[in-house]
Motif scaffolding. Structure first.
Motif, PDB file in Angstrom:
ATOM      1  N   HIS A 184       0.848  -1.200   0.000  1.00 32.84           N
ATOM      2  CA  HIS A 184       0.000   0.000   0.000  1.00 32.84           C
ATOM      3  C   HIS A 184       0.882   1.248   0.000  1.00 32.84           C
ATOM      4  O   HIS A 184       1.962   1.243   0.591  1.00 32.84           O
ATOM      5  N   HIS A 201      -7.981  10.062   1.801  1.00 32.08           N
ATOM      6  CA  HIS A 201      -7.694   9.493   0.487  1.00 32.08           C
ATOM      7  C   HIS A 201      -8.494  10.255  -0.563  1.00 32.08           C
ATOM      8  O   HIS A 201      -9.252  11.185  -0.245  1.00 32.08           O
ATOM      9  N   SER A 218     -14.099   9.088  -3.150  1.00 35.68           N
ATOM     10  CA  SER A 218     -14.362   7.731  -3.631  1.00 35.68           C
ATOM     11  C   SER A 218     -15.845   7.392  -3.636  1.00 35.68           C
ATOM     12  O   SER A 218     -16.682   8.228  -3.305  1.00 35.68           O
ATOM     13  N   PRO A 244     -12.102   3.337  -1.998  1.00 36.99           N
ATOM     14  CA  PRO A 244     -11.392   3.976  -3.114  1.00 36.99           C
ATOM     15  C   PRO A 244     -10.939   2.929  -4.131  1.00 36.99           C
ATOM     16  O   PRO A 244     -10.679   1.770  -3.774  1.00 36.99           O
ATOM     17  N   GLY A 271      -8.222   2.414  -6.113  1.00 38.40           N
ATOM     18  CA  GLY A 271      -6.901   1.791  -6.065  1.00 38.40           C
ATOM     19  C   GLY A 271      -6.824   0.697  -5.022  1.00 38.40           C
ATOM     20  O   GLY A 271      -6.262  -0.379  -5.253  1.00 38.40           O
ATOM     21  N   SER A 272      -7.415   0.962  -3.859  1.00 43.52           N
ATOM     22  CA  SER A 272      -7.439  -0.041  -2.796  1.00 43.52           C
ATOM     23  C   SER A 272      -8.338  -1.207  -3.167  1.00 43.52           C
ATOM     24  O   SER A 272      -8.111  -2.340  -2.734  1.00 43.52           O
ATOM     25  N   TRP A 295      -1.002   9.132  -1.732  1.00 47.23           N
ATOM     26  CA  TRP A 295      -2.055   8.132  -1.682  1.00 47.23           C
ATOM     27  C   TRP A 295      -3.137   8.437  -2.723  1.00 47.23           C
ATOM     28  O   TRP A 295      -3.657   7.546  -3.396  1.00 47.23           O
ATOM     29  N   GLU A 342      -4.883   5.994  -5.668  1.00 54.89           N
ATOM     30  CA  GLU A 342      -6.310   5.670  -5.758  1.00 54.89           C
ATOM     31  C   GLU A 342      -6.907   6.148  -7.081  1.00 54.89           C
ATOM     32  O   GLU A 342      -7.743   5.469  -7.673  1.00 54.89           O
TER      33      GLU A 342
END
Length: 338
Positions: A36, A141, A144, A205, A207-208, A267, A271
């Motif tokens: 991460h 972040h 999202s 989000p 990317g996660s 970050w 994302e």
């Protein structure tokens, strides 16, 4: 000649003083995988503190819940299980009501500016709300959205009857208000609860979503900036108070609004890139909301402001003034949603 002599005298007195400083090896704990972007942000933070301290403050980063569960990270810093921790205040509903303002939907438009605006605003409230640790910095972040497995969600009424893993306490209230059921879990557990049918979807989000493999168990993805989650770095007070003034300054110089912006920006870029990765996968339905649909979501979220305000009022803080201050701070850093 006098200047040279003074320099020699200063070195003679200063060097022993620095040499007598206690050395530290900080345990920095977080609960996401080492892959991460937060891992690098914490490593960079540690390197900056080490350099500023003249090498007397070193650190080791422990990822992936090695030292404790995600929900426990605030108390881990308070109790000295770790020296520096990464905390999602929204994992403990009602405990940090003031910080909850940052979770209100459709408030922030940008990860870097949102992080700086939130951090600058929250500093005075942290002394009240997180007084049993040393507050370092706050960040968010990228804005999202919602990802679901079997049902395409377009308007708020679509949530009724669904089981949703919320991102934080405010989104949990939102799900309940819309007739859904909340399924609580930490981020590393999300794929499992959706795969087993315990939850139908997650606010996450993009990317996660890919990092945790949640894209493998979801199909429908709203592509709209609906919410952010707030996070903080906090430090064990006893460990900080053991440090010399020079060492404290090394920490303080990396616990500020500029540092918050660096964490949020790094970050945020990760994302932001995630949505394109999801779009490139076959069988995925990534869709934008129409202006009319966004208006319905915004209207549906309005009661959350009152709910948040009721909780904040119990702390003795004026919620109207606090929210006005937050909006002004976000506007200053170009991160206030129009």
């Amino acid at each position: 000649m006098k200047k040279a002599l003074l320099a020699v005298l200063f070195a003679a007195f200063a060097a022993p003083a620095f040499a007598q400083e206690k050395t530290f090896e900080l345990k920095i704990s977080h609960w996401v995988p080492a892959s991460h972007p937060l891992q690098k942000s914490l490593e960079d933070w540690a390197a900056a503190v080490e350099k500023a301290s003249g090498g007397t403050i070193k650190s080791r980063v422990f990822p992936a819940q090695q030292l404790g569960k995600a929900f426990d990270h605030y108390d881990m810093a308070r109790d000295g299980i770790a020296d520096v921790t990464y905390v999602n205040p929204g994992y403990q509903p009602g405990r940090f009501p003031i910080m909850g303002a940052g979770e209100l939907p459709f408030l922030m438009s940008d990860a870097k500016g949102g992080s700086m605006g939130l951090d600058a605003w929250y500093r005075k409230y942290a002394e009240k709300e997180m007084k049993d640790v040393k507050f370092c910095l706050a960040f968010v972040h990228t804005p999202s959205s919602l990802h679901t497995r079997t049902k395409k969600v377009v308007v708020p009424d679509d949530i009724k009857g669904m089981k949703i893993r919320p991102a934080d306490a405010t989104i949990a209230n939102f799900v309940t208000q819309l007739g859904g059921t909340n399924v609580q879990s930490s981020a590393p557990e999300v794929r499992d609860i959706i795969e087993r049918g315990v939850a139908d979807g997650v606010f996450f989000p993009a990317g996660s979503l890919v990092l945790f493999g949640v894209d493998k168990v979801t199909k429908f993805h709203i592509d709209a900036p609906m919410y952010v989650t707030t996070f903080v770095f906090v430090i064990n007070k006893d460990k900080y108070n053991e440090m010399s003034e020079r060492q404290k300054k090394a920490v303080d110089d990396n616990c500020n609004t500029e540092a918050a912006g660096r964490v949020g920006e790094f970050w945020g870029k990760f994302e932001d890139a995630g949505i394109d990765k999801v779009k490139a996968q076959s069988g995925q339905d990534v869709y934008a909301l129409t202006p009319e649909q966004v208006a319905l979501w915004k209207k549906a979220s309005e009661p959350l402001i009152k709910t948040w305000g009721d909780g904040v009022r119990k702390t003795g803080v004026d919620p109207d003034a606090a929210l006005t201050e937050l909006r002004a701070s976000l506007a200053k850093y170009n991160a206030l949603t129009p």
